[in-house]
Design an enzyme around this catalytic site. Sequence first.
Site, PDB file in Angstrom:
ATOM      1  N   TYR A 157       2.101   5.369   6.658  1.00 57.08           N
ATOM      2  CA  TYR A 157       2.771   4.530   5.665  1.00 57.08           C
ATOM      3  C   TYR A 157       4.083   3.972   6.211  1.00 57.08           C
ATOM      4  CZ  TYR A 157       5.612   3.287   1.613  1.00 57.08           C
ATOM      5  OH  TYR A 157       6.449   2.628   0.742  1.00 57.08           O
ATOM      6  N   TRP A 213      12.406   6.347  -3.522  1.00 61.51           N
ATOM      7  CA  TRP A 213      12.196   7.182  -4.714  1.00 61.51           C
ATOM      8  C   TRP A 213      12.172   6.354  -6.003  1.00 61.51           C
ATOM      9  CZ3 TRP A 213      14.658  12.712  -4.533  1.00 61.51           C
ATOM     10  CH2 TRP A 213      14.428  13.295  -3.281  1.00 61.51           C
ATOM     11  N   ASP A 255      12.434   3.757   2.699  1.00 64.64           N
ATOM     12  CA  ASP A 255      13.152   4.780   3.465  1.00 64.64           C
ATOM     13  C   ASP A 255      12.242   5.495   4.462  1.00 64.64           C
ATOM     14  OD1 ASP A 255      11.896   5.759   1.017  1.00 64.64           O
ATOM     15  OD2 ASP A 255      12.679   7.724   1.556  1.00 64.64           O
ATOM     16  N   TYR A 270       0.885  -1.158   0.000  1.00 71.11           N
ATOM     17  CA  TYR A 270       0.000   0.000   0.000  1.00 71.11           C
ATOM     18  C   TYR A 270       0.925   1.210   0.000  1.00 71.11           C
ATOM     19  CZ  TYR A 270      -3.840   3.082   1.567  1.00 71.11           C
ATOM     20  OH  TYR A 270      -4.792   4.066   1.671  1.00 71.11           O
ATOM     21  N   THR A 271       1.015   1.904  -1.125  1.00 76.66           N
ATOM     22  CA  THR A 271       2.013   2.959  -1.285  1.00 76.66           C
ATOM     23  C   THR A 271       1.424   4.363  -1.379  1.00 76.66           C
ATOM     24  OG1 THR A 271       1.999   2.643  -3.697  1.00 76.66           O
ATOM     25  CG2 THR A 271       3.632   1.400  -2.424  1.00 76.66           C
ATOM     26  N   LYS A 277       4.954   0.015   7.176  1.00 75.42           N
ATOM     27  CA  LYS A 277       6.064  -0.701   6.545  1.00 75.42           C
ATOM     28  C   LYS A 277       7.059  -1.204   7.590  1.00 75.42           C
ATOM     29  CE  LYS A 277       6.842  -1.182   2.681  1.00 75.42           C
ATOM     30  NZ  LYS A 277       6.501  -2.325   1.778  1.00 75.42           N
TER      31      LYS A 277
END
Length: 280
Positions: free
Chosen positions: A126, A151, A103, A62-63, A130
């Site tokens: 988020y 990125w 990151d 889930y980004t 993670k």
Amino acid sequence: MKILVTGAGGQVARELAQLAAKRPMDEFVFRSSTELNITHADSVWQAIADEEPDYCINAAAYTAVDKAEADPETAFLVNAEGPRLLAAACAAKGARFLHISTDYVFDGNASEPYREDDPVNPLGVYGASKRKGEVQSMEANRETIIVRTAWVYSAFGNNFVKTMLRLMRERPQLSVVNDQHGCPTYAADLAAALLHIIDSGKWTPGIYHYCNEGATTWYHFAEAIRDRAALSTQLLPISTEQYPTPARRPAYSVLDTTKFRSTFGAEIRASNLDRQNQNL
């Protein structure tokens, strides 16, 4: 060998599919979220039992960073519970589990590249989801390898490069944040790095950092995209405060890749838009 890849519609999985076509000696099985819902225990265990993979690469995530702030339940289901279920099923069936993280587990207050053992402190849902996925994967399966990246861009899906190209073709002027620092990572290189881990024969469980070499800001990255595409959009550098978003972003998320390179004997290239598989 047989490699099961989740999140088949995402950037990394689609780049893995490109590489799979060049590896006829291996069998790749790609499963989208509709074909394999990693948040459902029965579906996960059935998939691992049916496919009997040697390796499972979890590229499902889930980004939607900003959306996650208003939808934490789904973010944690996909980013934490899903990896835990996959890791546990892989442990039970003897498959090796490779999980992609981010990151965003860091708060961005560093001034030098983050190492794997640096303290984590996610700024939002988020990143927190993670991070929980990292912890639960390693608890469920001691043989788990986690690769943090940052990125990510490619010809597929939604990413900064594609967004910038669209906006630059629509508008004569754009404002881009210039006080967030990171390393743009070409998804094709990340996909190759994941397969390199498998091919290396050096399966060493733990967390690793992988991103392309070369730190920059979103503004300077946008400049490179504009120049490579020969566009004339005027770019204006702005601060994070001038571009408020629901989720806070790390101001500095450059990752130290020394451990990855030394463990797996890998070379890491600089990010290069010329290698992107699309017409800029």
